[in-house]
Design a protein around this motif. Structure first.
Motif, short mmCIF file in Angstrom:
data_model
loop_
_atom_site.label_atom_id
_atom_site.label_comp_id
_atom_site.label_asym_id
_atom_site.label_seq_id
_atom_site.Cartn_x
_atom_site.Cartn_y
_atom_site.Cartn_z
N ASP A 132 35.55 32.20 38.39
CA ASP A 132 35.79 30.65 38.17
C ASP A 132 35.82 30.14 36.68
O ASP A 132 35.72 31.08 35.88
CB ASP A 132 34.66 29.55 38.82
N VAL A 177 39.53 32.84 41.26
CA VAL A 177 39.63 32.80 42.49
C VAL A 177 40.38 31.54 42.88
O VAL A 177 41.06 31.33 44.30
CB VAL A 177 38.46 32.87 43.49
N SER A 178 41.04 30.78 41.98
CA SER A 178 41.93 29.29 42.53
C SER A 178 42.61 29.21 41.09
O SER A 178 42.53 29.56 40.12
CB SER A 178 40.81 28.15 42.72
N ASP A 179 43.71 28.47 41.57
CA ASP A 179 44.93 27.93 40.61
C ASP A 179 43.88 27.08 39.60
O ASP A 179 44.35 27.19 38.46
CB ASP A 179 45.94 27.25 41.32
N VAL A 196 45.14 35.24 40.08
CA VAL A 196 44.28 34.31 40.96
C VAL A 196 44.33 35.33 42.25
O VAL A 196 45.43 35.63 42.81
CB VAL A 196 45.23 33.08 41.14
N PRO A 198 42.32 34.67 45.66
CA PRO A 198 41.41 34.04 46.31
C PRO A 198 40.23 34.66 46.96
O PRO A 198 40.50 36.04 47.33
CB PRO A 198 42.28 33.54 47.42
N ASN A 199 39.08 34.12 47.24
CA ASN A 199 38.11 34.82 48.04
C ASN A 199 38.69 34.86 49.48
O ASN A 199 39.38 33.91 50.12
CB ASN A 199 36.75 33.71 48.23
#
Length: 254
Positions: A132, A177-179, A196, A198-199
């Motif tokens: 993150d 994990v995110s944009d 990116v 993601p989980n």
């Protein structure tokens, strides 16, 4: 492929989000690759000889009030985050040993708090899995604090931003994990090569039990309550017709 994972926590119980993710990652990678893990053993964890194959553990250094005060003074002088250099220092020697003995094809470093290890990996293919945007988490903690603590956290957020700009770019690739996390990091350093990923979740293992009756007025949120964004999320939950106050029931992970 030979993969060396350097982690800020060990993939051992008791489970939290990071340890759960790391355990699943190691299990999946070992299906097709040779994997070694170099990790910091937290005080709440215990070394299990039955699980230590391919796992090298470095105990987290004990701290005292005097040491914490010294760390804060160093952070103010060096303008570096409070724990980042201390965490990296505890792994730097073992990392050199693993590079010489295991000879990995790639080094996977997780999380962003270990980014200072990039200086020891200049001649080695390496990926930083920051997960993150660290500074956003510190900002969230500052918003939830008041007085002197808020000022100290805002100062820490500035130091984290400087650390990101100075250290993250040493890695061949950066993973979050995110944009929104990717965008936040690129605001700090537009040159960062950020991917990116993601989980994921094992939908079969965590499939809901169809038998119990559902209560439409009940919402379950699972998460670490020492993590500021989770606390902010659970304070108020938006509803199409009303704002719902949330009561938290704290449970220990099994």
């Amino acid at each position: 492929m030979r993969i060396l994972i350097c982690a800020s926590e060990a993939p051992l119980p008791p489970t939290n989000g990071f340890r759960l993710m790391l355990t699943a990652l190691v299990q999946e990678l070992r299906r097709s690759h040779e994997v070694r893990v170099l990790a910091i053993l937290s005080p709440d964890q215990r070394s299990d000889p039955g699980t230590e194959q391919g796992l090298r553990l470095v105990p987290r250094r004990k701290t005292t009030r005097a040491k914490d005060a010294g760390a804060l003074l160093r952070a103010l002088v060096t303008r570096r985050p409070l724990t980042a250099d201390r965490l990296a220092a505890s792994l730097r020697g073992p990392l050199r040993d693993e590079l010489d003995s295991f000879v990995p094809d790639v080094v996977h470093v997780s999380s962003g708090r270990l980014a200072a290890l990039g200086r020891a990996l200049s001649d080695q293919p390496a990926v930083l899995v920051a997960l993150d945007a660290w500074h956003l988490n510190v900002d969230a903690r500052a918003l939830a604090a008041a007085g002197l603590r808020r000022r100290l956290l805002r100062s820490e957020s500035d130091r984290v931003r400087r650390f990101i700009a100075a250290e993250y770019g040493r890695f061949d690739r950066l993973v979050v994990v995110s944009d929104p996390d990717r965008d936040a990091l690129r605001e700090v350093d537009p040159s960062l090569d950020v991917a990116v990923v993601p989980n994921g979740v094992d939908v079969d293992f965590y499939a809901p039990d169809p038998l119990p009756a559902r209560d439409p007025n009940r919402i379950v949120f699972t998460g670490l309550m020492s993590y500021a964004p989770n606390v902010r999320t659970t304070r108020k939950i938006w509803h199409p017709r009303r704002t719902v106050d949330v009561r938290l029931q704290m449970t220990e992970p099994r």
